[in-house]
Motif scaffolding. Structure first.
Motif, PDB file in Angstrom:
ATOM      1  N   THR A  48      75.572 -39.314  42.870  1.00  0.00           N
ATOM      2  CA  THR A  48      75.554 -38.804  41.502  1.00  0.00           C
ATOM      3  C   THR A  48      74.270 -39.213  40.794  1.00  0.00           C
ATOM      4  OG1 THR A  48      77.951 -39.076  41.462  1.00  0.00           O
ATOM      5  CG2 THR A  48      76.859 -38.705  39.357  1.00  0.00           C
ATOM      6  N   TYR A  64      71.393 -36.781  39.326  1.00  0.00           N
ATOM      7  CA  TYR A  64      70.966 -36.944  37.937  1.00  0.00           C
ATOM      8  C   TYR A  64      69.448 -37.022  37.868  1.00  0.00           C
ATOM      9  CZ  TYR A  64      70.450 -39.234  33.366  1.00  0.00           C
ATOM     10  OH  TYR A  64      70.079 -39.566  32.095  1.00  0.00           O
ATOM     11  N   SER A  65      68.906 -37.798  38.738  1.00  0.00           N
ATOM     12  CA  SER A  65      67.461 -37.977  38.735  1.00  0.00           C
ATOM     13  C   SER A  65      66.730 -36.711  39.144  1.00  0.00           C
ATOM     14  CB  SER A  65      67.109 -39.107  39.705  1.00  0.00           C
ATOM     15  OG  SER A  65      65.729 -39.244  39.805  1.00  0.00           O
ATOM     16  N   SER A  86      67.590 -33.712  38.736  1.00  0.00           N
ATOM     17  CA  SER A  86      67.594 -32.668  37.714  1.00  0.00           C
ATOM     18  C   SER A  86      66.796 -33.093  36.504  1.00  0.00           C
ATOM     19  CB  SER A  86      69.035 -32.348  37.312  1.00  0.00           C
ATOM     20  OG  SER A  86      69.631 -33.516  36.796  1.00  0.00           O
ATOM     21  N   SER A 143      69.366 -35.390  33.906  1.00  0.00           N
ATOM     22  CA  SER A 143      70.439 -34.691  33.191  1.00  0.00           C
ATOM     23  C   SER A 143      71.646 -34.596  34.101  1.00  0.00           C
ATOM     24  CB  SER A 143      69.940 -33.301  32.795  1.00  0.00           C
ATOM     25  OG  SER A 143      70.963 -32.359  32.932  1.00  0.00           O
ATOM     26  N   PHE A 144      72.832 -34.617  33.494  1.00  0.00           N
ATOM     27  CA  PHE A 144      74.050 -34.501  34.295  1.00  0.00           C
ATOM     28  C   PHE A 144      74.300 -33.066  34.734  1.00  0.00           C
ATOM     29  CE2 PHE A 144      75.805 -38.546  34.792  1.00  0.00           C
ATOM     30  CZ  PHE A 144      75.496 -39.308  33.672  1.00  0.00           C
ATOM     31  N   ALA A 177      74.791 -33.343  38.811  1.00  0.00           N
ATOM     32  CA  ALA A 177      75.380 -34.673  38.870  1.00  0.00           C
ATOM     33  C   ALA A 177      76.829 -34.650  38.411  1.00  0.00           C
ATOM     34  CB  ALA A 177      74.561 -35.629  38.017  1.00  0.00           C
ATOM     35  N   GLN A 178      77.062 -33.934  37.355  1.00  0.00           N
ATOM     36  CA  GLN A 178      78.401 -33.962  36.767  1.00  0.00           C
ATOM     37  C   GLN A 178      79.411 -33.323  37.705  1.00  0.00           C
ATOM     38  OE1 GLN A 178      79.499 -31.174  34.149  1.00  0.00           O
ATOM     39  NE2 GLN A 178      81.357 -32.291  33.658  1.00  0.00           N
TER      40      GLN A 178
END
Lengths: 640, 373
Positions: free
Chosen positions: B37, B41-42, B44, B47-48, B52-53
């Motif tokens: 995750t 995040y990194s 993108s 951003s989640f 990531a989300q």
């Protein structure tokens, strides 16, 4: 019980295999860790650099190259702005892409079909930028930017063209070796500026273009763009303006330079002449013959002309003044004398006998005067160029001291004069010999060195420097570049020789030219008309090329290539020196007889100039022969 | 000592059963997913969204699913082994017939509103089937020629079908897992030797059957710099990006190569490159360490299990994890030719995560059923 045992055995075997498998997996993961370490820690920096290259595009903005000017402001080499179109092929560029771009742009860029094909051939799968055209005008650029749809791949960059304005043929020939030319960079070392790796980078190759490259080149500017994987410019990272190269004004006196070349041509000799201003080391003339017309190498038939010149057995492309290496012969006796005096091995008044030949270590060394000079002191020996005296002086002093003194006087080393190519000559020492051959240094080699033969080699430039240093007693350093305004000239250090020693030698050098029995009388500038008499001091040299037997007459009966070189070094006026000169005529024969008149002619021109008021800058320097309004009395320089 | 040991019945408390689950292993897997995750995040750019989300949510579902599966009694799992395999095989066969084509490959089936990849189901059921086969014949029987042949068939049939989809990565995974289970089951080592010899002979023949792009991948693997702009591009870019991470990386969201799109598949197959570039060797080694721990804990799970079926299921699952990791990271670092294999629990994309967690669920179910030694 058996079931239990079997269970246990099975368990044990399974456990073993499971552990083996697990160990194998762990080892594989461990290997990945090692590989990761290798890539990231050991090679991280290299990869990061590649990454930089990946994601940035650097466009170099060349600095305008400095001009080369004469003292009168005449432009010998100029720079003109232009534009060039460069194709930066992106990843996956194919020959079809290249063909498409070239086809679209060929009419705008005025590309010939042959040129177009060449570009397409080079563009196959390459990442290096390709120059499409280097001579675009501003209008071309405007047209390109409007019509080109391949804006991403073809970039317009500023460039410069080196222009050599046409000169009078006499000047063009006289300055050919000095100005030199620029050409493509053929080998780039990692230390070089990255700017040089850009396609089409040009660098000085010969002459002042090369010798003063650092001043002329300036500092390139650059723009660095960050690009993404599709070669789109994302943003500009850096924008550095170029710093234009400096203009360089030569110290050459055009009148003297053309006179020098004329003198060489008239003598029908190959050779070199160098004239220095002893006060500041300025090179007033530096001529090499045979020369060539530089304009030929810039015209439409340049390639053919170049081939012709290279094939010419007379080697016109060689700058004999700076790169021709010859045995200095008796001119070297200046060094031997000073070395012997400084070492206390001879006294000025001491007489050494010259019976015509002497024997050392079983070898016979002859004097040029077979009959011998009889007992001679330093003054007489120098004046009459007695070989035996100097054999003895050399023997006593030893090669190490002689070599050291020679170095002090500028022989055997490079001078930062400002043009190439330059040879360093050779001042041999036992260490030098040990490095090259298995035999040690021999006494006979010291003796030969004493009279400037054997291994000793010097260029006309070095000989002129030697003369200038004797004249002033200081370490005059030659330079072909005028100091920019505001810069103070450096003071030359005094030489490590006693004033009394110098004095003795100087008086002897005056005697060479002006006393009876002196070998250099042909260089004497006579009193005549209303011209002041200029006292010339100097030394002759007749550089032996072929070994001659005792009876052979060393004159015109020898094949030309085997004849002696004529050498003459001089300075004037003797009492307050201003000019130093070295003349070397290949295979011309006797130094005094052949080179002397050339020295005389050159000094007449030089001192004649000095008597005139200085010309205002901006006036044309094309005065042709001599540059004096009062015409010369004696048409010097015509001999043979 | 079966007569002394107490047989635990299915009626034991769920809580007790839960307590016996390998929580350290589950924690480790969770940590890996969390790492993934963070990496997404990194990648993108901090951003989640969009990865990531979703990744975290998927794991938040997959983990409880695995735990619930872990409650299933071993006997039930064992009973389902053959039917499950048959179903999976049927689906795999159906793919070339009615499958959906995407990106030049046919790997998916559309059923109602769901699209699924049969090969993922096959990965799990193969383990079950092999475990069932070998546990049925016992250790002595493992080396019987007919048993070995059956095992090879169980592996080869789906493997060949899968490779022809084409999906070389999954095919290799099936073969690898199959071999691991056979090894654990006690198949005589001579079979392995003979097998290697057979492979050596068959390799040239197999090479001609490879698709062009697969062959080029191998050529390029052997010499990536020969074609820096074509097939070798991904490898070269990955290497550059990875290497430029250095010791501690370029920082979160700051990996230039990945951010500028120089590395393809950066959220899926090549996610490890982003980790390496942005978190450096420390980050990459930490993740490797977590995987190694998971592999070790799975091995312990297998060793401690009593039932042969359970041991093989757990062992097969551990092998699956290890093979995924080694092939993916090996590919990304240039040690292995490029075959599309995701990095388990880290690569974005639901099916691989689901498959793995289901496999772990079943492994835990079987291994913790009768109590540990």
């Amino acid at each position: 019980m058996r079931i239990v045992d079997r269970d246990r055995e099975q368990d044990a075997r399974f456990t073993r295999r499971a552990l083996i498998l697990a160990a194998g997996q762990a080892a594989a993961i461990g290997a990945l860790g090692v590989r990761l370490y290798d890539l990231q820690v050991l090679n991280g920096a290299a990869q990061a650099a590649l990454g930089e290259d990946n994601r940035t595009r650097t466009i170099w903005i060349p600095a305008m190259r400095g001009r080369i000017l004469t003292t009168t402001g005449e432009v010998l080499a100029d720079s003109r702005e232009s534009f060039r179109a460069v194709l930066y092929p992106r990843r996956g560029f194919t020959a079809t892409d290249a063909a498409r771009i070239v086809a679209e742009l060929a009419p705008l860029l005025r590309l010939s079909p042959a040129a177009s094909d060449a570009i397409v051939a080079r563009a196959r799968g390459q990442r290096t930028p390709i120059i499409l055209s280097e001579t675009l005008t501003f209008d071309d650029v405007a047209a390109l930017q409007v019509t080109s749809s391949e804006a991403l791949d073809v970039v317009i960059e500023p460039a410069w063209q080196r222009i050599y304005p046409p000169l009078a043929p006499a000047h063009s020939v006289a300055m050919a070796h000095i100005v030199g030319h620029v050409g493509a960079v053929d080998r780039v070392s990692v230390d070089d500026e990255p700017y040089l790796r850009r396609p089409g980078a040009r660098i000085g190759k010969t002459g002042v273009e090369a010798g003063l490259e650092a001043d002329l080149r300036g500092v390139a500017g650059r723009r660095v763009y960050e690009i993404d994987a599709r070669s789109r410019h994302v943003r500009r990272l850096e924008d550095r303006a170029p710093i234009a190269g400096q203009d360089v004004t030569l110290t050459i006196d055009m009148a003297l330079q053309t006179a020098a070349l004329e003198a060489l041509v008239a003598a029908d000799d190959r050779g070199g002449i160098v004239v220095l201003d002893v006060a500041n080391g300025h090179v007033l003339a530096l001529a090499s013959s045979p020369s060539f017309d530089a304009a030929d190498l810039r015209g439409p038939d340049a390639a053919a002309a170049w081939k012709r010149l290279k094939a010419n057995s007379e080697r016109p492309l060689l700058n004999r003044a700076t790169a021709g290496q010859y045995p200095p012969a008796s001119t070297f006796k200046i060094v031997t004398a000073l070395a012997a005096l400084e070492a206390g091995q001879i006294a000025p008044a001491e007489r050494i006998d010259c019976p015509g030949s002497v024997t050392y270590a079983g070898h016979t060394f002859r004097c040029w005067n077979r009959a011998g000079h009889g007992p001679s002191d330093l003054h007489k020996a120098m004046r009459e160029s007695c070989d035996c005296y100097f054999y003895e002086a050399a023997r006593r002093t030893g090669i190490e001291r002689i070599a050291a003194m020679a170095r002090e006087f500028g022989l055997g080393e490079h001078h930062d004069v400002g043009l190439t190519p330059q040879s360093a000559g050779l001042m041999p020492t036992p260490a030098w010999k040990r490095a090259r051959s298995r035999t040690g240094w021999l006494l006979g080699e010291t003796i030969l060195a004493g009279i400037g033969q054997g291994y000793v080699l010097a260029t006309p430039l070095q000989l002129a420097v030697m003369a200038a240093r004797v004249a002033t007693g200081r370490k005059v350093a030659p330079t072909i570049r005028q100091l920019p305004p505001g810069e103070r000239p450096a003071q030359f250090e005094p030489l490590p020789v006693s004033e009394s020693g110098l004095d003795v030698v100087r008086r002897a050098l005056v005697a060479v030219v002006n006393e009876d029995g002196g070998t250099g009388s042909a260089a004497a500038v006579e009193a005549g008309g209303d011209r002041r008499r200029v006292v010339v001091a100097g030394k002759t040299g007749t550089s032996q090329v072929a070994r001659a037997s005792a009876d052979r007459d060393r004159t015109a009966t020898l094949k030309r290539g085997l004849r002696d070189h004529a050498v003459f070094v001089a300075y004037a006026p003797a009492e307050a020196p201003r000019f130093a000169i070295a003349v070397l005529l290949e295979n011309a024969g006797n130094g005094g007889a052949e080179a002397g008149p050339v020295v005389k002619r050159m000094l007449e021109v030089a001192t004649g100039l000095a008597a005139k008021p200085t010309r205002a800058a901006g006036q044309s320097g094309r005065d042709g022969d001599g540059g004096d309004d009062d015409s010369d009395d004696a048409p010097a320089g015509r001999r043979r | 000592m079966t007569d002394i040991r107490q047989t635990r019945t299915e009626a034991e408390g769920i809580l007790a059963r839960l307590a016996r689950l390998p929580w350290l292993l589950l924690t480790t897997l969770t940590l890996v997913a969390a790492f993934g995750t963070a990496a997404l995040y990194s990648v993108s750019g901090g951003s989640f969204e969009p990865w990531a989300q979703r990744h975290a949510s998927r794991f938040a579902v997959a983990l409880p699913v695995a735990i619930i599966l872990a409650l299933v009694p071993l006997r039930m799992v064992s009973a389902l082994a053959w039917p499950a395999y048959a179903l999976a095989l049927g689906l795999v066969v159906a793919v070339p017939l009615v499958g959906v084509e995407a990106l030049g490959a046919r790997r998916w089936l559309q059923i109602g509103g769901l699209s699924l990849q049969p090969v993922e189901i096959m990965k799990v059921t193969l383990v079950l089937a092999l475990a069932r086969l070998f546990s049925g014949v016992g250790e002595r029987g493992a080396s019987r020629p007919d048993v070995v042949l059956a095992a090879v068939a169980l592996v080869a049939v789906p493997a060949v079908l899968v490779i022809r989809q084409p999906d070389l990565g999954s095919g290799l995974l099936l073969v690898g897992v199959g071999l691991a289970v056979m090894f654990l089951a006690g198949v005589s080592l001579w079979y392995f030797v003979a097998g290697m010899a057979a492979v050596a002979v068959a390799l040239p023949i197999a090479a001609t059957m490879l698709h062009d792009y697969q062959r080029r991948r191998i050529e390029v693997f052997l010499d990536p710099d020969r074609d820096p702009l074509g097939a070798g591009y991904h490898i070269a870019q990955a290497r550059i990006a990875l290497g430029s991470g250095g010791w501690s990386g370029q920082g979160f969201g700051q990996g230039a190569q990945t951010q500028l799109d120089f590395v393809p598949e950066k959220t899926t197959d090549f996610i490890f490159v982003a980790i390496g570039e942005e978190m450096g060797f420390l980050g990459g080694a930490t993740l490797l360490g977590l995987y190694a721990l998971a592999v070790a804990l799975t091995a312990m799970l297998a060793i401690r299990a009593r039932d042969p079926f359970a041991r093989l299921v757990a062992g097969g699952t551990g092998a699956m994890l290890a093979i995924y990791v080694v092939i993916n990271i090996g590919m990304v670092t240039g040690l292995v030719p490029v075959v599309g294999v995701p990095l388990p629990l880290v690569s974005y994309g639901g099916t691989a995560m689901t498959t793995l967690m289901v496999a772990y669920g079943l492994a835990m179910a079987t291994a913790t059923d009768r109590g540990r030694r």
